[in-house]
Write an enzyme that holds these catalytic residues in place. Structure first.
Site, short mmCIF file in Angstrom:
data_model
loop_
_atom_site.label_atom_id
_atom_site.label_comp_id
_atom_site.label_asym_id
_atom_site.label_seq_id
_atom_site.Cartn_x
_atom_site.Cartn_y
_atom_site.Cartn_z
N TYR A 22 -15.32 5.99 0.26
CA TYR A 22 -14.55 6.75 1.25
C TYR A 22 -13.08 6.46 1.00
O TYR A 22 -12.68 5.29 0.88
CB TYR A 22 -14.95 6.30 2.66
CG TYR A 22 -14.20 6.98 3.79
CD1 TYR A 22 -14.48 8.31 4.13
CD2 TYR A 22 -13.21 6.30 4.50
CE1 TYR A 22 -13.79 8.92 5.17
CE2 TYR A 22 -12.54 6.91 5.55
CZ TYR A 22 -12.83 8.23 5.87
OH TYR A 22 -12.15 8.84 6.90
N ASP B 151 -8.53 1.92 -4.84
CA ASP B 151 -8.31 2.08 -3.41
C ASP B 151 -8.57 0.72 -2.76
O ASP B 151 -9.72 0.31 -2.55
CB ASP B 151 -9.24 3.15 -2.84
CG ASP B 151 -9.01 3.36 -1.35
OD1 ASP B 151 -8.33 2.53 -0.73
OD2 ASP B 151 -9.52 4.36 -0.81
N LYS C 248 -4.29 0.01 6.38
CA LYS C 248 -4.10 -0.75 7.62
C LYS C 248 -3.75 -2.23 7.45
O LYS C 248 -3.01 -2.78 8.26
CB LYS C 248 -5.34 -0.61 8.49
CG LYS C 248 -6.64 -0.81 7.73
CD LYS C 248 -7.79 -0.10 8.41
CE LYS C 248 -8.85 0.29 7.40
NZ LYS C 248 -9.65 1.41 7.81
N1 HOZ Z 1 -14.59 2.67 7.25
C1 HOZ Z 1 -13.56 3.20 8.07
C2 HOZ Z 1 -12.25 2.79 7.60
N2 HOZ Z 1 -12.05 2.66 6.24
C3 HOZ Z 1 -13.84 2.90 9.50
C4 HOZ Z 1 -12.77 3.19 10.47
C5 HOZ Z 1 -12.77 4.55 11.02
O1 HOZ Z 1 -13.13 5.51 10.33
O2 HOZ Z 1 -12.41 4.66 12.17
#
Ligand code: HOZ
Length: 430
Positions: free
Chosen positions: A144, A239, A267
């Site tokens: 993702y 990434d 983040k």
């Molecule tokens: N896996 C997602 C962040 N890389 C989780 C957070 C989200 O989508 O809110």
């Protein structure tokens, strides 16, 4: 456990926010519960609006490496607010932040700050296309890279959790430019490269996948990708939104000794505030406006609050490498406890861990790619999740997300988690 206030808030939220939440995975949909609305967090703990306390293994999905409300970070944000919250003009702090990032992650020679991991990956792909003059990209099933159109193809994380790995709304023409390979299967990459080689701008990968649960790369996999990219003049993008500055001070690329052409970050580098960044080789980054013709912009990019929090956190991590040893020790203790529970109770589980990232998959097979991850028993996971939550342990509410250990998790927290897990396992066997 009383949850009346959370339930009421969720009812109100559903009326005015899609699905009641501002990011799908936090809705707890796949685990058959309503979400807990959080009131405050400190160290390793969360408190919900009903006053329930949890040991938190989500850590805002990664950035809370030092724990929640870490005093030095909180102070630096507070201090920054006194001088104004956004100028839409450059600041010294942005320069210091970029200098620190390039020192800690030497493959990044030049870096552009943005506001989220999604912005970072979207911009990195545009840059790769601009630099190479090619349109196609390769991503991996279950990885993702945020919600940009080019990435919602066989996407992991919330998309995988909700069973919509290919989202409606993505133009077919754009989707056809994204090729998908299997994680940890270099032959699947080779065959795409032999068919489309001269049209491929970039290969983008999570070096340790966090978004279909935690999946480490097999030995040699990342090295092979690097070699293919070099040979075919394809840009190699790591990434590191989840792994950067978490798995080591130099990220997964330091841990595995891989030098990407571009890196995307999110983040973590905001210490929990909304930040992202993409950076890499000077020659490539000089394509970015205003140095070059590839356009990308943002009023809040590099804003002083996010830079203050991020700079403080990265400085701490940079100056105290022992933090990573401590994180490893605590995470290993947790792993040992979980393995003891699995062995003692004979639950069909596979535990994957890399440093302070881990996932317990409810399958007795090895989990190394999308197919093996989706072989997990998600009903079993849901029961496990609910049992742990009832005992005050807050795990990611999806089989396909990584959990995180922070520096704030004490030995007592880890022991309590292991003990809670044993009782949940026992109840699952009844
Ligand atoms: N896996 C997602 C962040 N890389 C989780 C957070 C989200 O989508 O809110």
């Amino acid at each position: 456990m009383k949850t009346t206030k959370s339930t009421k808030l969720f009812e109100r939220a559903k009326n005015v926010i899609p699905g009641g939440v501002n990011s799908p995975v936090r809705a707890f949909k796949s685990v058959g519960l309503d979400p807990r609305f959080i009131k405050k967090a400190r160290g390793a703990y969360l408190w919900d609006v009903d006053g329930n306390k949890y040991i938190d293994y989500v850590g805002s999905w990664g950035p809370m490496i030092l724990g929640h409300a870490y005093p030095r970070i909180a102070r630096s944000i507070h201090h920054a607010t006194k001088n104004g919250t956004s100028f839409g003009a450059p600041t010294e702090l942005e320069v210091k932040m970029a200098e620190l990032m390039t020192t800690m992650m030497p493959s990044i020679e030049v870096v552009r700050m943005v506001n989220s991991g999604t912005e970072a990956t979207m911009s990195a792909i545009r840059l790769a296309r601009a630099y190479t003059g090619r349109d196609k990209i390769i991503k991996f099933e279950g990885c993702y890279h945020g919600h940009g159109d080019s990435f919602l193809i066989k996407a992991g994380s919330g998309a995988m959790t909700l069973g919509v790995p290919d989202s409606p709304g993505v133009p077919k023409a754009l989707a056809s430019e994204t090729l998908t390979a299997r994680f940890n299967d270099v032959n699947s990459v080779r065959s795409l490269v032999s068919e489309f080689g001269s049209q491929i701008a970039a290969i983008i990968v999570e070096p340790v996948v966090g978004n279909m649960g935690c999946i480490p790369p097999k030995p040699g996999f990342l090295e092979e990708l690097r070699a293919i990219c070099t040979r075919e003049k394809i840009l190699f993008i790591l990434d590191e939104v989840m792994t950067g500055f978490r798995l080591s001070a130099g990220g997964a690329q330091e841990l595995f000794n891989i030098r990407p052409d571009l890196t995307t970050l999110g983040k973590i580098i905001g210490g929990g505030l909304p930040v992202g960044a993409y950076g890499g080789k000077r020659e490539i980054m000089e394509m970015v406006a205003p140095a070059g013709p590839m356009y990308q912009a943002g009023t809040l990019s590099g804003n002083p609050l996010a830079m203050a929090a991020g700079y403080e956190m990265l400085s701490i991590l940079h100056k105290q490498p022992s933090i990573y040893k401590k994180l490893e020790r605590r995470s290993r203790r947790l792993e040992e406890g979980i393995r003891e529970n699995i062995a003692r109770l004979g639950i069909a589980c596979t535990l994957n861990r890399v440093g302070s990232m881990f996932t317990l998959f409810f399958t007795d097979r090895d989990v190394y790619d999308y197919e093996s991850a989706t072989a997990s028993d998600t009903n079993m996971f849901s029961s496990y999740f609910r049992g742990m939550l009832d005992r005050g342990i807050y795990l990611p509410p999806s089989q396909f997300e990584a959990a995180f250990v922070s520096l704030a998790h004490s030995d007592a927290d880890i022991n309590r988690t292991i003990k809670a897990q044993r009782t949940v396992f026992e109840s699952l066997l009844k």
